[in-house]
Design a protein around this motif. Structure first.
Motif, PDB file in Angstrom:
ATOM      1  N   ASP A   1     -10.556  39.882  64.318  1.00 34.56           N
ATOM      2  CA  ASP A   1     -11.023  38.882  65.250  1.00 34.56           C
ATOM      3  C   ASP A   1     -11.749  37.803  64.451  1.00 34.56           C
ATOM      4  O   ASP A   1     -12.783  38.070  63.835  1.00 34.56           O
ATOM      5  N   GLY A   2     -11.200  36.583  64.451  1.00 35.38           N
ATOM      6  CA  GLY A   2     -11.753  35.500  63.666  1.00 35.38           C
ATOM      7  C   GLY A   2     -13.137  35.070  64.109  1.00 35.38           C
ATOM      8  O   GLY A   2     -13.955  34.654  63.294  1.00 35.38           O
ATOM      9  N   LEU A   7     -12.615  43.585  61.899  1.00 34.14           N
ATOM     10  CA  LEU A   7     -11.266  44.139  61.848  1.00 34.14           C
ATOM     11  C   LEU A   7     -10.943  44.780  63.189  1.00 34.14           C
ATOM     12  O   LEU A   7     -11.705  45.620  63.677  1.00 34.14           O
ATOM     13  N   ILE A   8      -9.831  44.375  63.804  1.00 31.62           N
ATOM     14  CA  ILE A   8      -9.420  44.950  65.082  1.00 31.62           C
ATOM     15  C   ILE A   8      -8.586  46.201  64.849  1.00 31.62           C
ATOM     16  O   ILE A   8      -8.800  47.234  65.472  1.00 31.62           O
ATOM     17  N   GLU A   9      -7.630  46.085  63.941  1.00 30.10           N
ATOM     18  CA  GLU A   9      -6.738  47.214  63.683  1.00 30.10           C
ATOM     19  C   GLU A   9      -6.072  47.028  62.333  1.00 30.10           C
ATOM     20  O   GLU A   9      -5.723  45.914  61.953  1.00 30.10           O
TER      21      GLU A   9
END
Length: 181
Positions: A1-2, A7-9
């Motif tokens: 997610d910027g 880190l999302i995944e």
């Protein structure tokens, strides 16, 4: 997610391809001696390029394989093959993909043609349907291996090994440019 810089995944491409072996094999556009699947744990898989088209992500790359680690339709003298996959970004789901007989080095979305375009170690440019990654056509390229593809409105420039650039209009190579040193 910027925005949150979190880190999302983490996606393991090797596991995704092996888990979806049937999907990658069915969309392979069979050609003589084409690869159909990889055996898990025996490859060195790499991602070379990716591009987005709204909510979709196309990812391409290749694999260097150890002895007899690829199941193929017929024996080839090479130990490498490539892949192309299409991902739905909001759900982070691989929706389509294929194994190619050549490593793929570059993928771009060509908006004017409404297709993804790939180039690899085969001296050809491939055009893929944007919804299911089925190859719709191919065109010869001067560079024996394509490393970069650039799209601007109605034109596309392809570069690679050999110091030459090809200019495409629509799906047709219209000229060749020699890079001078």
């Amino acid at each position: 997610d910027g925005k949150s810089r979190k880190l999302i995944e983490m996606v393991n491409m090797q596991k995704v391809i092996d888990r979806n072996r049937d999907m990658f094999s069915q969309n392979n556009n069979p050609a003589p001696n084409s690869r159909t699947s990889w055996n898990i744990g025996s490859n060195s898989l790499w991602v070379s390029s990716m591009t987005t088209n709204s909510n979709w992500l196309a990812v391409c790359g290749g694999s260097e394989c150890s002895n007899n680690s690829i199941t193929s339709r017929a024996s080839m003298g090479t130990t490498s093959s490539g892949f192309l996959s299409l991902w739905h970004l909001p759900t982070r789901t691989c929706t389509s993909g294929c194994i190619t007989r050549e490593n793929l080095n570059s993928v771009v979305y060509n908006q004017s043609l409404d297709c993804f375009v790939t180039g690899g170690n085969e001296g050809m440019i491939s055009f893929w349907e944007p919804t299911n990654m089925v190859r719709s056509s191919r065109s010869w390229s001067t560079p024996p291996a394509t490393y970069s593809i650039s799209v601007d409105s109605n034109m596309m420039v392809v570069g690679g090994a050999g110091g030459k650039l090809d200019l495409f209009v629509d799906r047709i190579r219209v000229s060749e440019l020699q890079c001078q040193s």
